[in-house]
Design an enzyme around this catalytic site. Structure first.
Site, mmCIF file in Angstrom:
data_model
loop_
_atom_site.group_PDB
_atom_site.id
_atom_site.type_symbol
_atom_site.label_atom_id
_atom_site.label_comp_id
_atom_site.label_asym_id
_atom_site.label_seq_id
_atom_site.Cartn_x
_atom_site.Cartn_y
_atom_site.Cartn_z
ATOM 1 N N CYS A 61 0.658 -20.400 -18.911
ATOM 2 C CA CYS A 61 -0.267 -21.347 -19.538
ATOM 3 C C CYS A 61 0.457 -22.692 -19.591
ATOM 4 O O CYS A 61 1.222 -22.936 -20.512
ATOM 5 C CB CYS A 61 -0.653 -20.878 -20.936
ATOM 6 S SG CYS A 61 -1.634 -22.076 -21.855
ATOM 7 N N CYS A 74 -0.417 -19.600 -26.763
ATOM 8 C CA CYS A 74 0.523 -19.147 -25.730
ATOM 9 C C CYS A 74 1.960 -19.602 -25.959
ATOM 10 O O CYS A 74 2.889 -18.798 -25.857
ATOM 11 C CB CYS A 74 0.054 -19.616 -24.364
ATOM 12 S SG CYS A 74 -1.623 -19.100 -23.984
ATOM 13 N N GLU A 100 -3.355 -18.627 -15.276
ATOM 14 C CA GLU A 100 -3.886 -19.700 -16.121
ATOM 15 C C GLU A 100 -5.309 -19.385 -16.558
ATOM 16 O O GLU A 100 -6.134 -18.974 -15.742
ATOM 17 C CB GLU A 100 -3.949 -21.001 -15.314
ATOM 18 C CG GLU A 100 -2.658 -21.757 -15.220
ATOM 19 C CD GLU A 100 -2.287 -22.461 -16.513
ATOM 20 O OE1 GLU A 100 -3.117 -22.557 -17.437
ATOM 21 O OE2 GLU A 100 -1.142 -22.922 -16.575
ATOM 22 N N GLY A 101 -5.586 -19.626 -17.828
ATOM 23 C CA GLY A 101 -6.971 -19.478 -18.297
ATOM 24 C C GLY A 101 -7.503 -18.086 -18.030
ATOM 25 O O GLY A 101 -8.626 -17.930 -17.585
ATOM 26 N N ARG A 102 -6.656 -17.077 -18.311
ATOM 27 C CA ARG A 102 -6.995 -15.672 -18.030
ATOM 28 C C ARG A 102 -7.380 -15.479 -16.569
ATOM 29 O O ARG A 102 -8.291 -14.718 -16.239
ATOM 30 C CB ARG A 102 -8.115 -15.186 -18.969
ATOM 31 C CG ARG A 102 -7.704 -15.181 -20.453
ATOM 32 C CD ARG A 102 -8.723 -14.509 -21.348
ATOM 33 N NE ARG A 102 -10.001 -15.172 -21.334
ATOM 34 C CZ ARG A 102 -10.339 -16.174 -22.146
ATOM 35 N NH1 ARG A 102 -9.476 -16.607 -23.051
ATOM 36 N NH2 ARG A 102 -11.520 -16.719 -22.063
ATOM 37 N N THR A 122 -14.671 -19.924 -25.879
ATOM 38 C CA THR A 122 -13.866 -19.699 -24.664
ATOM 39 C C THR A 122 -14.540 -18.698 -23.710
ATOM 40 O O THR A 122 -14.388 -18.793 -22.497
ATOM 41 C CB THR A 122 -12.423 -19.267 -25.044
ATOM 42 O OG1 THR A 122 -11.670 -19.061 -23.856
ATOM 43 C CG2 THR A 122 -12.390 -17.985 -25.866
ATOM 44 N N ASP A 134 -12.271 -12.746 -17.935
ATOM 45 C CA ASP A 134 -10.876 -12.370 -17.754
ATOM 46 C C ASP A 134 -10.686 -11.839 -16.334
ATOM 47 O O ASP A 134 -11.202 -10.778 -15.998
ATOM 48 C CB ASP A 134 -10.466 -11.310 -18.780
ATOM 49 C CG ASP A 134 -8.946 -11.149 -18.856
ATOM 50 O OD1 ASP A 134 -8.255 -11.457 -17.865
ATOM 51 O OD2 ASP A 134 -8.450 -10.710 -19.907
ATOM 52 N N ARG A 136 -7.671 -11.349 -14.861
ATOM 53 C CA ARG A 136 -6.278 -10.969 -14.642
ATOM 54 C C ARG A 136 -6.110 -9.525 -14.182
ATOM 55 O O ARG A 136 -6.811 -8.634 -14.633
ATOM 56 C CB ARG A 136 -5.481 -11.155 -15.936
ATOM 57 C CG ARG A 136 -5.295 -12.606 -16.301
ATOM 58 C CD ARG A 136 -4.635 -12.751 -17.643
ATOM 59 N NE ARG A 136 -5.492 -12.315 -18.738
ATOM 60 C CZ ARG A 136 -5.161 -12.410 -20.022
ATOM 61 N NH1 ARG A 136 -3.981 -12.910 -20.370
ATOM 62 N NH2 ARG A 136 -5.990 -12.014 -20.963
HETATM 63 ZN ZN LIG Z 1 -2.649 -20.958 -23.493
#
Ligand SMILES: [Zn+2]
Length: 205
Positions: A61, A74, A100-102, A122, A134, A136
């Protein structure tokens, strides 16, 4: 059944060097991952091999880690994880790049912040951009932990998805170590959304 051989071949250690930090001296293990085509860093103290290793999976992040942005938690979580590992003298922080940003990337994250500045939370901001909430994957993380000889972990996390990802990959999570930071006025709403809409195991404050 374990998929160890598959994931093991998916990351390659590129180098190891001392990493002195304000929290103590760690060893930085650089990995190249064929799974996501990204270079990740395992920040290690002591011998990580074996059972019950204290582990943090930290998603990159830039805004939080480098600039100390108060929009998320983070930066504080990163420092807290290194502190805890240093206190035990043994553990692993995986700095997962490209998350970044999930997982939506830096530019998309800033664009999502823009929508959040106009009132979306979010989750809805990502959805409004046509992006996953998400994105990830923890396959590379699992492969790095295996390469380091970690056979089970105590995971510093509030995120049930991370626990499930490790368990599914055949890496037992012996214990979850709660990893909450104190909310500030800027991230209070963000943390409430994580709790209410993403199932994070955070106390209401
Ligand atoms: Zn963050």
């Amino acid at each position: 059944m374990s998929n160890a051989p598959l994931t093991q071949a998916a990351v390659e250690k590129a180098g190891v060097a001392r990493l002195p930090t304000p929290h103590g001296v760690f060893m930085a293990h650089a990995y190249r991952s064929g799974l996501d085509d990204v270079e990740h860093l395992a920040v290690v103290m002591g011998d990580p091999a074996g059972e019950g290793t204290l582990v943090r999976l930290h998603s990159e992040c830039l805004t939080g880690d480098v600039f100390g942005s108060l929009r998320c938690d983070c930066g504080e979580q990163l420092n807290k994880a290194l502190e805890r590992i240093a206190r035990e003298g043994r553990g692993v922080l995986l700095y997962l790049r490209g998350q970044e940003g999930r997982g939506i990337g830096l530019a998309h994250k800033i664009r999502a912040y823009e929508l959040q500045d106009s009132g979306l939370d979010t989750v809805d901001a990502n959805l409004a951009l046509g992006l996953p909430v998400d994105a990830r994957s923890y396959d590379a993380a699992v492969a790095m932990l295996r390469d380091l000889g970690v056979t089970s972990v105590r995971l510093m996390s509030n995120n049930p998805k991370k626990i499930a990802a490790l368990e599914t990959a055949g890496l037992p999570v012996l214990k979850r170590e709660p990893h909450a930071v104190d909310p500030n006025p800027e991230n209070h709403h963000y943390l409430a959304t994580k709790r209410q809409r993403m199932g994070h195991l955070l106390k209401e404050r």
